[in-house]
Design a protein around this motif. Structure first.
Motif, PDB file in Angstrom:
ATOM      1  N   LEU A   5      27.581  -2.957  10.458  1.00 51.13           N
ATOM      2  CA  LEU A   5      27.337  -4.320   9.996  1.00 51.13           C
ATOM      3  C   LEU A   5      28.683  -5.027   9.975  1.00 51.13           C
ATOM      4  O   LEU A   5      29.605  -4.592   9.284  1.00 51.13           O
ATOM      5  CB  LEU A   5      26.730  -4.312   8.590  1.00 51.13           C
ATOM      6  CG  LEU A   5      26.503  -5.692   7.964  1.00 51.13           C
ATOM      7  CD1 LEU A   5      25.341  -6.404   8.647  1.00 51.13           C
ATOM      8  CD2 LEU A   5      26.240  -5.568   6.470  1.00 51.13           C
ATOM      9  N   ILE A   6      28.819  -6.092  10.751  1.00 51.45           N
ATOM     10  CA  ILE A   6      30.087  -6.831  10.831  1.00 51.45           C
ATOM     11  C   ILE A   6      29.880  -8.233  10.269  1.00 51.45           C
ATOM     12  O   ILE A   6      29.011  -8.982  10.736  1.00 51.45           O
ATOM     13  CB  ILE A   6      30.595  -6.922  12.280  1.00 51.45           C
ATOM     14  CG1 ILE A   6      30.676  -5.529  12.908  1.00 51.45           C
ATOM     15  CG2 ILE A   6      31.959  -7.602  12.313  1.00 51.45           C
ATOM     16  CD1 ILE A   6      31.127  -5.531  14.361  1.00 51.45           C
ATOM     17  N   VAL A 160      25.681  -8.471  13.256  1.00 55.87           N
ATOM     18  CA  VAL A 160      26.673  -9.432  12.783  1.00 55.87           C
ATOM     19  C   VAL A 160      26.029 -10.460  11.861  1.00 55.87           C
ATOM     20  O   VAL A 160      24.912 -10.923  12.112  1.00 55.87           O
ATOM     21  CB  VAL A 160      27.337 -10.146  13.980  1.00 55.87           C
ATOM     22  CG1 VAL A 160      28.210 -11.310  13.512  1.00 55.87           C
ATOM     23  CG2 VAL A 160      28.151  -9.154  14.796  1.00 55.87           C
ATOM     24  N   VAL A 161      26.747 -10.835  10.810  1.00 53.17           N
ATOM     25  CA  VAL A 161      26.329 -11.938   9.937  1.00 53.17           C
ATOM     26  C   VAL A 161      27.325 -13.075  10.126  1.00 53.17           C
ATOM     27  O   VAL A 161      28.520 -12.924   9.842  1.00 53.17           O
ATOM     28  CB  VAL A 161      26.278 -11.524   8.457  1.00 53.17           C
ATOM     29  CG1 VAL A 161      25.721 -12.673   7.613  1.00 53.17           C
ATOM     30  CG2 VAL A 161      25.433 -10.274   8.278  1.00 53.17           C
ATOM     31  N   ALA A 166      30.427 -21.469  16.132  1.00 49.30           N
ATOM     32  CA  ALA A 166      31.537 -20.833  16.853  1.00 49.30           C
ATOM     33  C   ALA A 166      31.479 -19.320  16.703  1.00 49.30           C
ATOM     34  O   ALA A 166      31.607 -18.572  17.675  1.00 49.30           O
ATOM     35  CB  ALA A 166      32.872 -21.362  16.343  1.00 49.30           C
ATOM     36  N   GLY A 167      31.283 -18.849  15.480  1.00 47.40           N
ATOM     37  CA  GLY A 167      31.235 -17.415  15.242  1.00 47.40           C
ATOM     38  C   GLY A 167      30.021 -16.760  15.866  1.00 47.40           C
ATOM     39  O   GLY A 167      30.114 -15.667  16.435  1.00 47.40           O
ATOM     40  N   ALA A 168      28.870 -17.421  15.744  1.00 54.66           N
ATOM     41  CA  ALA A 168      27.650 -16.873  16.327  1.00 54.66           C
ATOM     42  C   ALA A 168      27.770 -16.789  17.844  1.00 54.66           C
ATOM     43  O   ALA A 168      27.351 -15.807  18.462  1.00 54.66           O
ATOM     44  CB  ALA A 168      26.455 -17.735  15.931  1.00 54.66           C
ATOM     45  N   GLY A 175      27.603  -9.331  22.900  1.00 54.17           N
ATOM     46  CA  GLY A 175      26.448  -8.461  23.086  1.00 54.17           C
ATOM     47  C   GLY A 175      25.890  -7.886  21.810  1.00 54.17           C
ATOM     48  O   GLY A 175      25.229  -6.842  21.829  1.00 54.17           O
ATOM     49  N   MET A 176      26.139  -8.551  20.700  1.00 50.09           N
ATOM     50  CA  MET A 176      25.691  -8.068  19.402  1.00 50.09           C
ATOM     51  C   MET A 176      24.492  -8.866  18.901  1.00 50.09           C
ATOM     52  O   MET A 176      24.291 -10.016  19.297  1.00 50.09           O
ATOM     53  CB  MET A 176      26.840  -8.158  18.392  1.00 50.09           C
ATOM     54  CG  MET A 176      28.049  -7.323  18.793  1.00 50.09           C
ATOM     55  SD  MET A 176      29.444  -7.491  17.655  1.00 50.09           S
ATOM     56  CE  MET A 176      30.625  -6.353  18.390  1.00 50.09           C
ATOM     57  N   THR A 177      23.711  -8.254  18.024  1.00 56.36           N
ATOM     58  CA  THR A 177      22.618  -8.955  17.357  1.00 56.36           C
ATOM     59  C   THR A 177      23.207  -9.750  16.206  1.00 56.36           C
ATOM     60  O   THR A 177      24.016  -9.230  15.432  1.00 56.36           O
ATOM     61  CB  THR A 177      21.568  -7.968  16.825  1.00 56.36           C
ATOM     62  OG1 THR A 177      20.993  -7.261  17.914  1.00 56.36           O
ATOM     63  CG2 THR A 177      20.454  -8.705  16.072  1.00 56.36           C
TER      64      THR A 177
END
Length: 231
Positions: A5-6, A160-161, A166-168, A175-177
């Motif tokens: 979890l990032i 990822v949260v 920009a971050g999303a 390649g992350m959810t």
């Protein structure tokens, strides 16, 4: 550990985006009286402060000197350094049995200080990845790819949260959810739509929802909950 979890820092761990935005607007209004600043600044939050200032100036056909940019940056850092934790994030992180990391568009010293003063350091010890460690900040995927490499976990197994476009964009490109936290926005509904438009799969407004979302994602990947290899 097979899953991670990032979390972004500003806007996800601490409620600093609103403070930063208000500070930028205040400082620019002082420089450019009579001009509507906030509608230009707000959509840019999540980018580095310098980029927010440069893009705002370009949009409004104004100019900023290097000294003015540095002065505003100092004001933003001074204000953000006291930002409170996002409500519920500590309890949410404590109940998610995944390896955790932080990937931020801010610098190492600020992020380290932030997780230390808020008591969140225990979740991210040794796993802080920041803009000064990579060639390109968000919205480029560099910081997220660095996190995956250092964690020795494939991007496809990183959740990822993020709260900003920009971050999303950066995390999706890696390649992350991505789960989009919209609860800190002035208009959560509008922010959720913006996040969805760049590839965010699920948006949510309360950190109390995060453990359930992490559980659902883990099971979608075929892992038990809690994962056998949880930290």
């Amino acid at each position: 550990m097979h899953l991670a979890l990032i979390c972004d820092c500003d806007g996800v761990l601490v409620d600093s985006e609103t403070i930063a935005g208000a500070t930028i607007v205040r400082e620019l209004k002082a420089l450019w009286p009579g001009i509507e600043i906030e509608p230009v600044v707000t959509p840019l939050l999540g980018f580095r402060t310098e980029r927010v200032l440069e893009a705002t100036a370009a949009t409004l056909d104004k100019t900023l000197t290097l000294e003015e940019i540095e002065a505003i940056h100092r004001e933003v850092r001074a204000a953000a350094i006291l930002a409170p934790m996002v409500r519920g994030i500590d309890a949410a992180l404590a109940s998610i049995p995944l390896l955790k990391a932080c990937a931020s568009n801010s610098y190492s010293d600020y992020v380290a200080h932030t997780v230390d003063r808020t008591g969140l350091k225990r979740f991210f010890e040794g796993r802080l990845f920041t803009a000064d460690l990579v060639a390109n900040p968000k919205p480029e995927p560099d910081v997220y790819l660095l996190a995956a490499t250092k964690l020795a976990i494939s991007p496809a197994r990183c959740l990822v949260v993020e709260d900003s476009v920009a971050g999303a964009t950066a995390a999706v490109s890696a390649g992350m959810t991505v789960l989009g936290y919209a609860g800190g926005a002035h208009d959560p509904g509008e922010q959720a739509l913006k996040l969805s438009s760049v590839g965010v799969e699920v948006t949510f407004n309360q950190m109390s929802d995060l453990p359930g979302l992490a559980k659902a994602w883990t099971r979608e990947l075929g892992f038990s909950w809690p994962p056998v290899t949880a930290e």
